[in-house]
Design a protein around this motif. Structure first.
Motif, PDB file in Angstrom:
ATOM      1  N   PRO A 108      -4.081   9.872   2.201  1.00 48.15           N
ATOM      2  CA  PRO A 108      -4.012   8.537   2.961  1.00 48.15           C
ATOM      3  C   PRO A 108      -2.435   8.118   2.874  1.00 48.15           C
ATOM      4  O   PRO A 108      -2.117   8.226   1.588  1.00 48.15           O
ATOM      5  N   SER A 109      -2.086   7.289   3.562  1.00 44.37           N
ATOM      6  CA  SER A 109      -0.841   6.587   3.582  1.00 44.37           C
ATOM      7  C   SER A 109      -1.134   5.382   2.755  1.00 44.37           C
ATOM      8  O   SER A 109      -2.174   4.724   2.225  1.00 44.37           O
ATOM      9  N   GLY A 110      -0.036   4.833   1.858  1.00 47.44           N
ATOM     10  CA  GLY A 110      -0.161   3.767   1.129  1.00 47.44           C
ATOM     11  C   GLY A 110      -0.582   2.539   1.824  1.00 47.44           C
ATOM     12  O   GLY A 110      -1.554   1.877   1.191  1.00 47.44           O
ATOM     13  N   GLN A 112      -2.962   2.363   4.262  1.00 46.47           N
ATOM     14  CA  GLN A 112      -4.257   2.544   4.624  1.00 46.47           C
ATOM     15  C   GLN A 112      -5.042   2.404   3.108  1.00 46.47           C
ATOM     16  O   GLN A 112      -6.349   1.802   3.107  1.00 46.47           O
ATOM     17  N   CYS A 113      -4.567   2.990   2.062  1.00 47.44           N
ATOM     18  CA  CYS A 113      -5.099   2.579   0.594  1.00 47.44           C
ATOM     19  C   CYS A 113      -5.204   1.276   0.277  1.00 47.44           C
ATOM     20  O   CYS A 113      -6.034   0.772  -0.153  1.00 47.44           O
ATOM     21  N   ARG A 159       7.089   9.758  -0.365  1.00 46.24           N
ATOM     22  CA  ARG A 159       6.142   8.539  -0.446  1.00 46.24           C
ATOM     23  C   ARG A 159       6.202   7.679  -1.524  1.00 46.24           C
ATOM     24  O   ARG A 159       5.403   6.897  -1.376  1.00 46.24           O
ATOM     25  N   LYS A 178      -3.722   6.896  -3.130  1.00 43.83           N
ATOM     26  CA  LYS A 178      -2.611   7.351  -2.423  1.00 43.83           C
ATOM     27  C   LYS A 178      -2.533   8.816  -2.845  1.00 43.83           C
ATOM     28  O   LYS A 178      -1.835   9.555  -1.936  1.00 43.83           O
ATOM     29  N   ASP A 254       2.763   4.303  -9.113  1.00 42.34           N
ATOM     30  CA  ASP A 254       3.070   5.273  -7.728  1.00 42.34           C
ATOM     31  C   ASP A 254       3.728   6.354  -8.155  1.00 42.34           C
ATOM     32  O   ASP A 254       3.391   7.353  -7.970  1.00 42.34           O
TER      33      ASP A 254
END
Length: 326
Positions: A108-110, A112-113, A159, A178, A254
């Motif tokens: 999932p994208s950052g 969305q997370c 990302r 993520k 991250d």
């Protein structure tokens, strides 16, 4: 933390410090009967981790019961990693628990997370992090994972951005989501590395200093900290992530788990060209945890570090009263 192949002299220094750190484990564990005070865990032990005395039993059961009650009556605001969050499934608020996703999985994208994590808020338990938790990171630029298979720089490095703010537990959950890594591994490893304190400094050396932090600038004459933050990201191997790994909890986490994902997806083939036990390959989550500390694949220092992280995970150290520093 991260030891990459190109910096051989620093890698040798890291291996030397490993023996010192692991030699302190028994002594420190015997002393850590309460929450650490004063110096950060990393500063106290010269390296990245400070083991705590075993905890659990009635206190942990009481905490779990309280968390279950909180989820029932307070919109899901629970301590991370309790039975409530592990047992619940996906709802309109997103996954209650983030599990490890297989190599090559579509992650999932950052953004969305962030939506999923904020839908299940968790109170702050590390007040020292507030300023860092409200600071976002930045992209790392091309070549950040240049020592790995080229796909790592194509698929993973772009990302990395540290684009999240929240409480400390929320930030760690966001990173777990993520990068597709089990959230309890993230909670446990961050406790080993820093006791969840973004202010932690470690791996003090006379060289490899970040800009503005030359020898002596951070309080130790002739030395500077190479490792920074909640996961103890090591500046000499992550220079393009500076200053984010120091200023932003989200950037620190991250970046750390982007590196874990590169390892887990099978892109760190250089691990088979240096000292290693067995053959490095994709899909070994714990092998990649050990590599974070030792820079090597399943060597003795890596295995000892893995066992320390596993111990914290079994104890659910982040749920214990002594861990709470709101």
């Amino acid at each position: 933390m991260r030891v990459m192949r190109p910096l051989r002299r620093l890698a040798a220094m890291r291996r030397a410090s490993v023996a010192v750190i692991l030699g302190l484990l028994v002594t420190v564990a015997a002393c850590a009967t309460a929450a650490p005070q004063g110096l950060s865990p990393a500063a106290a032990s010269h390296g990245h981790h400070r083991p705590a005395a075993p905890r659990g039993g009635p206190r942990e059961a009481a905490l779990t019961a309280a968390a279950l009650a909180a989820e029932a009556g307070a919109g899901g605001t629970v301590l991370p990693g309790t039975a409530a969050s592990r047992g619940a499934g996906t709802s309109g608020r997103g996954p209650a628990y983030f599990h490890t996703q297989p190599p090559g999985a579509a992650l999932p994208s950052g953004a969305q997370c962030a939506r999923w994590v904020r839908a299940r808020p968790i109170a702050e338990n590390k007040g020292v992090n507030r300023r860092y938790n409200q600071t976002k990171g930045e992209p790392v630029g091309p070549g950040f994972l240049s020592g790995d298979d080229p796909q790592a720089d194509q698929l993973i490095a772009p990302r990395i951005n540290g684009d999240f703010t929240g409480t400390t537990a929320e930030i760690l959950r966001w990173a777990a989501c993520k990068w597709g890594v089990d959230q309890d591994i993230v909670f446990a490893q961050a406790a080993v590395e820093s006791w969840w304190r973004q202010t932690t400094l470690g791996d003090w050396e006379s060289s490899g200093c970040p800009p503005g932090h030359g020898p002596g600038a951070d309080g130790k004459p002739g030395l500077c900290p190479q490792s920074w933050g909640i996961l103890q990201n090591r500046y000499p191997y992550e220079q393009s992530s500076w200053p984010g790994i120091a200023d932003s909890t989200a950037m620190n986490a991250d970046t750390a788990y982007a590196i874990w994902r590169s390892c887990y997806d099978g892109y760190e083939t250089w691990l088979n060209t240096v000292e290693h036990v067995g053959t490095y390959q994709a899909g070994d989550a714990w092998g990649c945890v050990g590599r974070w500390f030792a820079g090597r694949w399943h060597t003795a220092p890596a295995e000892q570090y893995i066992q320390t992280v596993r111990k914290y995970l079994r104890e659910r150290i982040w749920t214990q009263p002594d861990f709470q520093e709101p």
